[in-house]
Design a protein around this motif. Structure first.
Motif, PDB file in Angstrom:
ATOM      1  N   ALA A   2      -4.791  -0.929   2.538  1.00  0.00           N
ATOM      2  CA  ALA A   2      -3.868  -1.094   3.671  1.00  0.00           C
ATOM      3  C   ALA A   2      -4.255  -2.275   4.549  1.00  0.00           C
ATOM      4  O   ALA A   2      -3.404  -2.889   5.188  1.00  0.00           O
ATOM      5  CB  ALA A   2      -3.825   0.187   4.507  1.00  0.00           C
ATOM      6  N   CYS A  49       4.195  -1.227   3.292  1.00  0.00           N
ATOM      7  CA  CYS A  49       3.758   0.111   2.908  1.00  0.00           C
ATOM      8  C   CYS A  49       4.991   0.945   2.573  1.00  0.00           C
ATOM      9  O   CYS A  49       5.976   0.927   3.329  1.00  0.00           O
ATOM     10  CB  CYS A  49       2.983   0.766   4.059  1.00  0.00           C
ATOM     11  SG  CYS A  49       2.359   2.435   3.706  1.00  0.00           S
ATOM     12  N   CYS A  88       0.850  -1.181   0.000  1.00  0.00           N
ATOM     13  CA  CYS A  88       0.000   0.000   0.000  1.00  0.00           C
ATOM     14  C   CYS A  88       0.888   1.234   0.000  1.00  0.00           C
ATOM     15  O   CYS A  88       2.102   1.148   0.214  1.00  0.00           O
ATOM     16  CB  CYS A  88      -0.966   0.015   1.194  1.00  0.00           C
ATOM     17  SG  CYS A  88      -0.185   0.036   2.829  1.00  0.00           S
ATOM     18  N   THR A 104      -5.534   5.389   2.389  1.00  0.00           N
ATOM     19  CA  THR A 104      -4.525   4.399   2.016  1.00  0.00           C
ATOM     20  C   THR A 104      -5.217   3.174   1.437  1.00  0.00           C
ATOM     21  O   THR A 104      -5.778   2.354   2.166  1.00  0.00           O
ATOM     22  CB  THR A 104      -3.672   4.010   3.242  1.00  0.00           C
ATOM     23  OG1 THR A 104      -3.198   5.199   3.886  1.00  0.00           O
ATOM     24  CG2 THR A 104      -2.491   3.169   2.824  1.00  0.00           C
TER      25      THR A 104
END
Length: 380
Positions: A152, A158, A114, A149
């Motif tokens: 996520a 990330c 993400c 996001t």
């Protein structure tokens, strides 16, 4: 540059269609489907390099794959952020160790990513981020909040844009870090329920989350350059696949207009034809600029075109449906408060099209300053 699909690329289309026909029936969960794509060698075909578990093909075949994938109504991708955004960025700015570590599990569909960019006070204004990353002996401790996001809640990793230089402002002092999401007590993900009833977006809270020093990409303080390079990969071949989906939605709206009798209205017919013509224009514009780095404003122009077009399509979908467009499910005892049909979802979700991925205002500013050379807007 004028782009076209060759006869050899068209022959490749048959291989793509056969593979999708053979494997789509076994698609169950999103992560499992990513691994199926990886096993077939379909992840990372646009990276331009081989040896990381992927196969590299030319631009024409990338277009064929993307269009046929959309045309087959294959599952929405969970791995596109790693494949389309992070991987090209690591190829351009990462170390060989980073490429060897992260590209193979992206290509196999085993690790999902993400993007940790937007914040509550810095959405379109990315340079205003406040998330801090403090250097320690073995890496960085990250504290702050990201928002909107995508995926996520499913991601293993990330990539985070954070401020590593205390007291720095705007584009200075930012760094690009690769952060594992499996850090209980240090990373919290809260899904954001949208008016469509779904939760693709999330808030992410970092409370001393750890990133290893070898997972800094491009060097400390160079995060802005890396982040802008990544955004340059955001559009391209995927735009053509998106347009296939748009064409399918337009066909649904036309079908609804015929079914309700709205197509008998000459004004509605004119609007439907206009949507069709504008979609064709978007396709030819995408083909014209595909593979060319000379037109710096092309991504912003494309975003302006499709964002408002898609909103108008959603509005038209409600118009042709009439009052019935506002009717929800009849079974109010269901666990979910409501379930939208395809055209209702189109209308509600498309309200955000001119905001996410770079608002229309930001796109116009980019075109004005970077393409037309107009004076930059004064900062307060």
């Amino acid at each position: 540059m004028e782009f076209g699909v060759t006869a050899e690329d068209e022959a490749f289309r048959g291989e793509v269609r056969r593979w999708l026909a053979e494997h789509l029936g076994g698609a169950r969960d999103r992560r499992g489907w990513e691994r199926t794509l990886g096993a077939g060698g379909w992840i990372g075909i646009g990276w331009g390099v081989e040896g990381y578990g992927n196969r590299a093909v030319g631009l024409g075949r990338q277009v064929v794959w993307a269009e046929e994938y959309a045309r087959a109504r294959a599952p929405a991708r969970s791995g596109h952020i790693g494949e389309k955004l992070l991987a090209p960025t690591l190829i351009a700015h990462g170390s060989e160790e980073q490429r060897n570590r992260f590209l193979p599990p992206i290509a196999s569909g085993d690790e999902l990513w993400c993007q940790g960019y937007s914040e509550p006070g810095a959405g379109s204004d990315l340079a205003g981020i406040r998330t801090q990353a403090v250097r320690e002996a073995d890496g960085y401790r990250i504290s702050g909040q990201k928002i909107w996001t995508s995926l996520a809640h499913e991601a293993d990793w990330c990539f985070v844009l954070a401020r590593t230089e205390a007291g720095s402002r705007r584009h200075r002092g930012l760094s690009f870090l690769l952060v594992p999401m499996d850090q209980p007590g240090r990373i919290e993900v809260r899904p954001i329920r949208q008016m469509t009833g779904t939760s693709e977006f999330n808030e992410v809270f970092f409370d001393g989350a750890h990133a290893r020093v070898e997972h800094l990409v491009g060097g400390e303080g160079n995060g802005w350059q890396v982040a802008m390079s990544l955004l340059g990969f955001e559009r391209g071949v995927s735009t053509l696949a998106q347009q296939v989906g748009f064409a399918q939605e337009l066909a649904q709206v036309v079908e609804a207009a015929v079914a309700t009798g709205a197509a008998d209205d000459p004004v509605v017919r004119d609007l439907l034809v206009r949507q069709w013509a504008e979609l064709r224009t978007m396709r030819w514009n995408a083909l014209r600029t595909l593979g060319s780095s000379a037109d710096r404003g092309a991504p912003s122009v494309a975003k302006l075109m499709w964002g408002r077009w898609h909103q108008r399509l959603g509005e038209l979908a409600m118009r042709v449906r009439g009052a019935g467009a506002a009717v929800g499910p009849t079974d109010w005892s269901a666990e979910t408060p409501y379930e939208l049909d395809a055209l209702q979802h189109l209308f509600l979700f498309s309200r955000a099209d001119t905001v996410y991925g770079g608002s229309d205002e930001i796109q116009r500013t980019i075109i004005a300053e970077r393409v037309l050379g107009l004076p930059r807007e004064a900062k307060g």
